[in-house]
Scaffold this motif. Structure first.
Motif, PDB file in Angstrom:
ATOM      1  N   THR A 240     -86.446  96.040  13.801  1.00 50.43           N
ATOM      2  CA  THR A 240     -85.425  96.147  12.634  1.00 50.43           C
ATOM      3  C   THR A 240     -83.893  97.195  13.259  1.00 50.43           C
ATOM      4  OG1 THR A 240     -87.834  97.354  11.491  1.00 50.43           O
ATOM      5  CG2 THR A 240     -85.827  97.602  10.033  1.00 50.43           C
ATOM      6  N   CYS A 241     -83.586  96.216  12.780  1.00 48.23           N
ATOM      7  CA  CYS A 241     -81.762  96.054  13.011  1.00 48.23           C
ATOM      8  C   CYS A 241     -80.966  97.328  12.668  1.00 48.23           C
ATOM      9  CB  CYS A 241     -80.713  94.890  12.957  1.00 48.23           C
ATOM     10  SG  CYS A 241     -78.995  94.973  12.898  1.00 48.23           S
ATOM     11  N   PRO A 242     -80.685  97.843  13.338  1.00 49.71           N
ATOM     12  CA  PRO A 242     -80.474 100.044  13.130  1.00 49.71           C
ATOM     13  C   PRO A 242     -78.754 100.059  12.764  1.00 49.71           C
ATOM     14  CG  PRO A 242     -79.332  99.009  15.612  1.00 49.71           C
ATOM     15  CD  PRO A 242     -80.202  97.505  15.068  1.00 49.71           C
ATOM     16  N   LEU A 243     -78.634  98.540  12.240  1.00 55.99           N
ATOM     17  CA  LEU A 243     -77.633  98.672  11.909  1.00 55.99           C
ATOM     18  C   LEU A 243     -77.434  98.443   9.791  1.00 55.99           C
ATOM     19  CD1 LEU A 243     -74.521  96.454  13.133  1.00 55.99           C
ATOM     20  CD2 LEU A 243     -75.000  99.144  13.069  1.00 55.99           C
ATOM     21  N   HIS A 244     -77.854  97.529   9.220  1.00 50.73           N
ATOM     22  CA  HIS A 244     -78.786  97.607   7.647  1.00 50.73           C
ATOM     23  C   HIS A 244     -79.637  97.274   7.663  1.00 50.73           C
ATOM     24  CE1 HIS A 244     -74.164  96.527   8.617  1.00 50.73           C
ATOM     25  NE2 HIS A 244     -74.064  96.978   7.249  1.00 50.73           N
ATOM     26  N   ASN A 245     -80.489  97.481   9.140  1.00 46.28           N
ATOM     27  CA  ASN A 245     -82.202  97.739   8.263  1.00 46.28           C
ATOM     28  C   ASN A 245     -83.260  95.962   8.187  1.00 46.28           C
ATOM     29  OD1 ASN A 245     -82.868 100.074   8.608  1.00 46.28           O
ATOM     30  ND2 ASN A 245     -81.941 100.516   6.326  1.00 46.28           N
ATOM     31  N   TRP A 246     -82.506  95.146   8.673  1.00 45.48           N
ATOM     32  CA  TRP A 246     -83.677  93.915   8.431  1.00 45.48           C
ATOM     33  C   TRP A 246     -84.034  93.620   9.854  1.00 45.48           C
ATOM     34  CZ3 TRP A 246     -80.680  88.394   7.301  1.00 45.48           C
ATOM     35  CH2 TRP A 246     -79.299  88.305   6.726  1.00 45.48           C
ATOM     36  N   VAL A 247     -85.083  92.843   9.443  1.00 49.59           N
ATOM     37  CA  VAL A 247     -86.832  92.801   9.621  1.00 49.59           C
ATOM     38  C   VAL A 247     -86.334  92.035  10.693  1.00 49.59           C
ATOM     39  CG1 VAL A 247     -89.120  92.704   9.997  1.00 49.59           C
ATOM     40  CG2 VAL A 247     -87.808  94.364   8.496  1.00 49.59           C
ATOM     41  N   ILE A 248     -86.079  91.741  11.681  1.00 52.30           N
ATOM     42  CA  ILE A 248     -86.648  90.280  12.997  1.00 52.30           C
ATOM     43  C   ILE A 248     -88.094  89.942  13.288  1.00 52.30           C
ATOM     44  CG2 ILE A 248     -84.899  89.173  13.944  1.00 52.30           C
ATOM     45  CD1 ILE A 248     -83.192  90.030  11.769  1.00 52.30           C
ATOM     46  N   SER A 249     -88.450  89.332  13.106  1.00 50.43           N
ATOM     47  CA  SER A 249     -89.677  88.021  14.118  1.00 50.43           C
ATOM     48  C   SER A 249     -89.365  88.289  15.146  1.00 50.43           C
ATOM     49  CB  SER A 249     -89.986  87.266  13.399  1.00 50.43           C
ATOM     50  OG  SER A 249     -91.035  86.566  14.366  1.00 50.43           O
ATOM     51  N   LEU A 250     -89.984  88.866  15.885  1.00 46.68           N
ATOM     52  CA  LEU A 250     -89.749  88.995  17.597  1.00 46.68           C
ATOM     53  C   LEU A 250     -90.362  87.570  17.664  1.00 46.68           C
ATOM     54  CD1 LEU A 250     -90.981  92.576  18.857  1.00 46.68           C
ATOM     55  CD2 LEU A 250     -87.986  91.944  18.726  1.00 46.68           C
ATOM     56  N   GLU A 251     -91.331  86.815  17.376  1.00 46.20           N
ATOM     57  CA  GLU A 251     -92.227  85.519  17.757  1.00 46.20           C
ATOM     58  C   GLU A 251     -91.129  84.442  17.076  1.00 46.20           C
ATOM     59  OE1 GLU A 251     -96.462  85.572  17.137  1.00 46.20           O
ATOM     60  OE2 GLU A 251     -95.245  86.819  15.308  1.00 46.20           O
ATOM     61  N   THR A 252     -90.469  84.503  16.220  1.00 47.52           N
ATOM     62  CA  THR A 252     -89.664  83.389  16.123  1.00 47.52           C
ATOM     63  C   THR A 252     -88.165  83.625  16.636  1.00 47.52           C
ATOM     64  OG1 THR A 252     -89.943  83.769  13.448  1.00 47.52           O
ATOM     65  CG2 THR A 252     -91.277  82.611  14.418  1.00 47.52           C
ATOM     66  N   GLY A 253     -87.736  85.195  16.149  1.00 44.71           N
ATOM     67  CA  GLY A 253     -85.861  85.086  15.964  1.00 44.71           C
ATOM     68  C   GLY A 253     -85.778  85.211  14.184  1.00 44.71           C
ATOM     69  N   ALA A 254     -86.858  85.251  13.169  1.00 48.57           N
ATOM     70  CA  ALA A 254     -86.375  84.983  11.984  1.00 48.57           C
ATOM     71  C   ALA A 254     -86.189  86.431  10.923  1.00 48.57           C
ATOM     72  CB  ALA A 254     -87.210  84.209  11.140  1.00 48.57           C
ATOM     73  N   ALA A 255     -85.392  86.017  10.146  1.00 48.82           N
ATOM     74  CA  ALA A 255     -85.037  87.339   9.212  1.00 48.82           C
ATOM     75  C   ALA A 255     -86.144  87.327   8.075  1.00 48.82           C
ATOM     76  CB  ALA A 255     -83.853  87.459   8.605  1.00 48.82           C
ATOM     77  N   GLN A 256     -86.809  88.370   8.186  1.00 52.30           N
ATOM     78  CA  GLN A 256     -87.761  88.704   6.866  1.00 52.30           C
ATOM     79  C   GLN A 256     -87.937  88.809   5.616  1.00 52.30           C
ATOM     80  OE1 GLN A 256     -91.444  90.598   9.780  1.00 52.30           O
ATOM     81  NE2 GLN A 256     -91.212  89.154  11.100  1.00 52.30           N
ATOM     82  N   GLY A 257     -88.597  88.916   4.915  1.00 51.49           N
ATOM     83  CA  GLY A 257     -88.662  89.521   3.974  1.00 51.49           C
ATOM     84  C   GLY A 257     -87.584  88.229   2.792  1.00 51.49           C
ATOM     85  N   ALA A 258     -86.281  89.151   1.831  1.00 54.74           N
ATOM     86  CA  ALA A 258     -85.224  88.353   1.161  1.00 54.74           C
ATOM     87  C   ALA A 258     -84.536  87.453   2.414  1.00 54.74           C
ATOM     88  CB  ALA A 258     -85.155  89.156   0.225  1.00 54.74           C
TER      89      ALA A 258
END
Length: 111
Positions: free
Chosen positions: A63-81
């Protein structure tokens, strides 16, 4: 043929932790999960370029410390919306050492 760069011991990163590896091709965040899996991403959130290496590791995500985006460690893709992606770099663990794929780093620098 893949050239692997030795970036240090697995024990150099705490479980559910990260460290930054500075390369000629940019900063790479290397993550260790609670299951001792290792992943490497460009140390930049696709949203506002927050330092992913300072985020919270949970499962196979950070989870990014700035705005809580969740990023997959496997693919690098943002998750959710959230939408966006950060680059991934192949890693492996051999004899307790973390190795990173040099060819992927070089390809990124050429882009």
């Amino acid at each position: 043929m893949t050239n692997w760069i030795d970036i240090g011991p697995l024990d150099g990163i705490a479980p559910r932790g990260a460290r930054v590896v500075r390369t000629d091709w940019g900063c790479i965040a290397v993550f260790r999960t609670s299951d001792d899996e290792v992943f490497a991403l460009e140390d930049s959130c696709p949203h506002k370029k927050g330092p992913l290496s300072e985020g919270i590791v949970h499962g196979k995500s950070v989870t990014c410390p700035l705005h809580n985006w969740v990023i997959s460690l496997e693919t690098g893709a943002a998750q959710g919306a959230d939408q966006g992606q950060t680059g991934t770099i192949a890693t492996r663990v051999e004899d307790g050492r973390i190795l990173m794929d040099e060819a992927v780093l070089q390809a990124r620098s050429a882009a």
